[in-house]
Design a protein around this motif. Structure first.
Motif, PDB file in Angstrom:
ATOM      1  N   ALA A 185      -3.288  -2.693  -5.196  1.00  0.00           N
ATOM      2  CA  ALA A 185      -4.720  -2.949  -4.999  1.00  0.00           C
ATOM      3  C   ALA A 185      -5.162  -3.993  -6.023  1.00  0.00           C
ATOM      4  O   ALA A 185      -4.607  -4.046  -7.130  1.00  0.00           O
ATOM      5  CB  ALA A 185      -5.510  -1.653  -5.190  1.00  0.00           C
ATOM      6  N   THR A 224      -3.362  -0.362  -9.079  1.00  0.00           N
ATOM      7  CA  THR A 224      -4.028  -1.665  -9.128  1.00  0.00           C
ATOM      8  C   THR A 224      -3.248  -2.681  -9.960  1.00  0.00           C
ATOM      9  O   THR A 224      -2.494  -2.320 -10.868  1.00  0.00           O
ATOM     10  CB  THR A 224      -5.446  -1.592  -9.733  1.00  0.00           C
ATOM     11  N   TYR A 265      11.001  -4.843  -8.229  1.00  0.00           N
ATOM     12  CA  TYR A 265      12.019  -5.383  -7.326  1.00  0.00           C
ATOM     13  C   TYR A 265      11.769  -6.877  -7.211  1.00  0.00           C
ATOM     14  O   TYR A 265      10.626  -7.291  -6.998  1.00  0.00           O
ATOM     15  CB  TYR A 265      11.832  -4.720  -5.963  1.00  0.00           C
ATOM     16  N   ALA A 271       5.380   0.017  -2.047  1.00  0.00           N
ATOM     17  CA  ALA A 271       5.630  -0.942  -0.952  1.00  0.00           C
ATOM     18  C   ALA A 271       4.761  -2.177  -1.121  1.00  0.00           C
ATOM     19  O   ALA A 271       3.536  -2.099  -1.161  1.00  0.00           O
ATOM     20  CB  ALA A 271       5.332  -0.270   0.385  1.00  0.00           C
ATOM     21  N   GLY A 300       5.361  -8.830  -2.006  1.00  0.00           N
ATOM     22  CA  GLY A 300       6.199  -9.591  -2.930  1.00  0.00           C
ATOM     23  C   GLY A 300       5.827 -11.061  -2.955  1.00  0.00           C
ATOM     24  O   GLY A 300       5.090 -11.551  -2.093  1.00  0.00           O
ATOM     25  N   TYR A 310       1.882  -0.526 -17.320  1.00  0.00           N
ATOM     26  CA  TYR A 310       2.892  -1.587 -17.219  1.00  0.00           C
ATOM     27  C   TYR A 310       3.580  -1.620 -18.575  1.00  0.00           C
ATOM     28  O   TYR A 310       3.090  -2.272 -19.506  1.00  0.00           O
ATOM     29  CB  TYR A 310       2.220  -2.927 -16.911  1.00  0.00           C
TER      30      TYR A 310
HETATM   31  P1  FAD Z   1      -0.353  -7.748   0.726  1.00  0.00           P
HETATM   32  O1  FAD Z   1      -1.094  -6.472   0.677  1.00  0.00           O
HETATM   33  O2  FAD Z   1       0.468  -8.039   1.935  1.00  0.00           O
HETATM   34  O3  FAD Z   1      -1.429  -8.898   0.498  1.00  0.00           O
HETATM   35  C1  FAD Z   1      -1.033 -10.237   0.212  1.00  0.00           C
HETATM   36  C2  FAD Z   1      -2.136 -11.204   0.574  1.00  0.00           C
HETATM   37  O4  FAD Z   1      -2.227 -11.328   1.980  1.00  0.00           O
HETATM   38  C3  FAD Z   1      -3.534 -10.782   0.117  1.00  0.00           C
HETATM   39  O5  FAD Z   1      -4.236 -11.953  -0.174  1.00  0.00           O
HETATM   40  C4  FAD Z   1      -4.120 -10.089   1.329  1.00  0.00           C
HETATM   41  O6  FAD Z   1      -5.529 -10.147   1.360  1.00  0.00           O
HETATM   42  C5  FAD Z   1      -3.496 -10.895   2.460  1.00  0.00           C
HETATM   43  N1  FAD Z   1      -3.186 -10.058   3.632  1.00  0.00           N
HETATM   44  C6  FAD Z   1      -2.674  -8.816   3.632  1.00  0.00           C
HETATM   45  N2  FAD Z   1      -2.447  -8.365   4.881  1.00  0.00           N
HETATM   46  C7  FAD Z   1      -2.819  -9.371   5.686  1.00  0.00           C
HETATM   47  C8  FAD Z   1      -2.799  -9.539   7.089  1.00  0.00           C
HETATM   48  N3  FAD Z   1      -2.324  -8.554   7.880  1.00  0.00           N
HETATM   49  N4  FAD Z   1      -3.257 -10.708   7.592  1.00  0.00           N
HETATM   50  C9  FAD Z   1      -3.704 -11.696   6.780  1.00  0.00           C
HETATM   51  N5  FAD Z   1      -3.740 -11.599   5.435  1.00  0.00           N
HETATM   52  C10 FAD Z   1      -3.292 -10.455   4.890  1.00  0.00           C
HETATM   53  N6  FAD Z   1       5.907  -8.279  -6.818  1.00  0.00           N
HETATM   54  C11 FAD Z   1       7.251  -8.281  -6.695  1.00  0.00           C
HETATM   55  O7  FAD Z   1       7.825  -9.270  -6.250  1.00  0.00           O
HETATM   56  N7  FAD Z   1       8.001  -7.183  -7.082  1.00  0.00           N
HETATM   57  C12 FAD Z   1       7.428  -6.053  -7.543  1.00  0.00           C
HETATM   58  O8  FAD Z   1       8.108  -5.090  -7.863  1.00  0.00           O
HETATM   59  C13 FAD Z   1       5.997  -6.011  -7.661  1.00  0.00           C
HETATM   60  N8  FAD Z   1       5.356  -4.896  -8.085  1.00  0.00           N
HETATM   61  C14 FAD Z   1       3.983  -4.861  -8.090  1.00  0.00           C
HETATM   62  C15 FAD Z   1       3.330  -3.664  -8.436  1.00  0.00           C
HETATM   63  C16 FAD Z   1       1.944  -3.590  -8.441  1.00  0.00           C
HETATM   64  C17 FAD Z   1       1.270  -2.273  -8.806  1.00  0.00           C
HETATM   65  C18 FAD Z   1       1.173  -4.738  -8.113  1.00  0.00           C
HETATM   66  C19 FAD Z   1      -0.334  -4.684  -8.151  1.00  0.00           C
HETATM   67  C20 FAD Z   1       1.809  -5.921  -7.768  1.00  0.00           C
HETATM   68  C21 FAD Z   1       3.210  -5.993  -7.735  1.00  0.00           C
HETATM   69  N9  FAD Z   1       3.890  -7.154  -7.347  1.00  0.00           N
HETATM   70  C22 FAD Z   1       5.262  -7.162  -7.264  1.00  0.00           C
HETATM   71  C23 FAD Z   1       3.141  -8.375  -7.034  1.00  0.00           C
HETATM   72  C24 FAD Z   1       2.866  -8.483  -5.514  1.00  0.00           C
HETATM   73  O9  FAD Z   1       4.073  -8.542  -4.800  1.00  0.00           O
HETATM   74  C25 FAD Z   1       2.058  -9.753  -5.297  1.00  0.00           C
HETATM   75  O10 FAD Z   1       0.768  -9.592  -5.824  1.00  0.00           O
HETATM   76  C26 FAD Z   1       2.021 -10.252  -3.863  1.00  0.00           C
HETATM   77  O11 FAD Z   1       1.457 -11.559  -3.869  1.00  0.00           O
HETATM   78  C27 FAD Z   1       1.175  -9.414  -2.931  1.00  0.00           C
HETATM   79  O12 FAD Z   1       1.755  -8.232  -2.624  1.00  0.00           O
HETATM   80  P2  FAD Z   1       0.919  -7.111  -1.822  1.00  0.00           P
HETATM   81  O13 FAD Z   1       1.844  -6.010  -1.544  1.00  0.00           O
HETATM   82  O14 FAD Z   1      -0.322  -6.802  -2.536  1.00  0.00           O
HETATM   83  O15 FAD Z   1       0.614  -7.943  -0.494  1.00  0.00           O
END
Ligand code: FAD
Length: 281
Positions: free
Chosen positions: A138, A169, A42, A98, A101, A262
């Motif tokens: 992860a 991951t 997405y 979820a 992004g 992937y």
């Molecule tokens: P989070 O888990 O929110 O973490 C982001 C950062 O914030 C991390 O550094 C974490 O340590 C920090 N953090 C988390 N929670 C908190 C908090 N409560 N307070 C302070 N810091 C916090 N991107 C897209 O745009 N579209 C996709 O479809 C997509 N698919 C993906 C699928 C997979 C399997 C993976 C591994 C990544 C994907 N990504 C995608 C990339 C992802 O969106 C990016 O890596 C993004 O920067 C982080 O997303 P996250 O959900 O891991 O974020």
């Protein structure tokens, strides 16, 4: 081999009709291997909202492999997220990936109401109860924006506590970082399955660029060998297939609960690894 292991393939939605047709043909081919699910990325901020939706509905409805949309929260309002969740729920989609992004450069700062993936997981649970199996991301080598490893695994734990069922991951090329990550997360009392994301190696320059951006390290011994092949794509692919197959063997022998490929919308690179590993069909 445990029956409970799960195998899945990820796609990205395409911009053109021809690209979409190709994607569906690849999906038909991969479907003959009976994967547990397909997922479709997405574009954060909703840039692929309709394309992701249509792709997921077609994969699930026509190709008949359970399909999971990725959904990210930065740049989308709660109302937009709620609409999408309801569309997926009404269409019988049962799994969702979820994410926070990353907004594409040029789209400015995050404008969504939810800032982190743990908030999105909580939101999905509030809105839809237990309807969806929720996957989260992860980072065995640490998310590039994390302050440090400890913070990052604490943030990962927060997603699991918010209601995530399992995790996929970021890709990596070093099995030890996966085992270390899992071990550290288990010490925090988090028991959800953490499935390695597997990136087949097909093109060195693209891979190097992509890996820099997402914080995945290409080990020196792999990088040097890939560089030495220059433009010889056949050798790059053959070597990449061998390196990734051996890493997957170690991951599965070490207890990884499955593999998530992937696919980059291609069948052969993932299937070559699948066949080498003699995974169940
Ligand atoms: P989070 O888990 O929110 O973490 C982001 C950062 O914030 C991390 O550094 C974490 O340590 C920090 N953090 C988390 N929670 C908190 C908090 N409560 N307070 C302070 N810091 C916090 N991107 C897209 O745009 N579209 C996709 O479809 C997509 N698919 C993906 C699928 C997979 C399997 C993976 C591994 C990544 C994907 N990504 C995608 C990339 C992802 O969106 C990016 O890596 C993004 O920067 C982080 O997303 P996250 O959900 O891991 O974020």
């Amino acid at each position: 081999m445990s029956q409970e292991r799960r195998y899945s393939f990820e796609f990205f939605p395409t911009k053109t009709e021809a690209g979409h047709e190709k994607l569906m043909n690849v999906a038909r081919q991969l479907a003959t291997y009976n994967p547990d699910f397909f997922s479709c990325t997405y574009g954060a901020g909703g840039s692929t909202r309709d394309r992701t939706l249509n792709t997921v509905l077609q994969l699930d409805g026509e190709i008949k492999v359970p399909a999971a949309p990725h959904l990210s929260c930065v740049g989308d309002s709660k109302a937009e997220l709620r609409d999408l969740l309801n569309l997926y729920k009404d269409a019988g989609i049962k799994r969702i990936v979820a994410l926070r992004g990353d907004l594409p450069s040029g789209m400015g700062m995050a404008s969504g109401e939810l800032r982190y993936a743990n908030e999105l997981v909580s939101f999905i649970r509030e809105e839809t109860g237990d309807h969806f199996h929720i996957e989260v991301a992860a980072y065995p080598e640490m998310h590039p924006q994390a302050r440090n490893f400890e913070d990052d695994i604490a943030n990962f734990a927060r997603k699991a506590k918010a209601g995530a069922d399992s995790a996929i991951t970021q890709y990596f090329f070093n099995a030890d970082c996966y085992f270390y990550f899992v071990e550290r997360v288990r010490k925090l009392g988090i028991e959800i399955p953490i499935v390695p994301g597997i990136m087949p190696i097909t093109n060195y320059s693209k891979l190097a660029r992509f890996s820099d951006a997402c914080g995945a390290e290409i080990p020196r011994w792999v990088r040097k060998q890939l560089e030495a092949y220059g433009d010889d794509t056949d050798s790059i692919q053959a070597y990449g297939e061998q390196v990734i197959t051996e890493m997957c063997e170690r991951l599965l022998q070490g207890g990884a609960p499955g593999l998530h490929f992937y696919s980059m919308n291609q069948a052969e690179p993932s299937l070559a690894i699948w066949n080498n590993l003699k995974l169940p069909r």
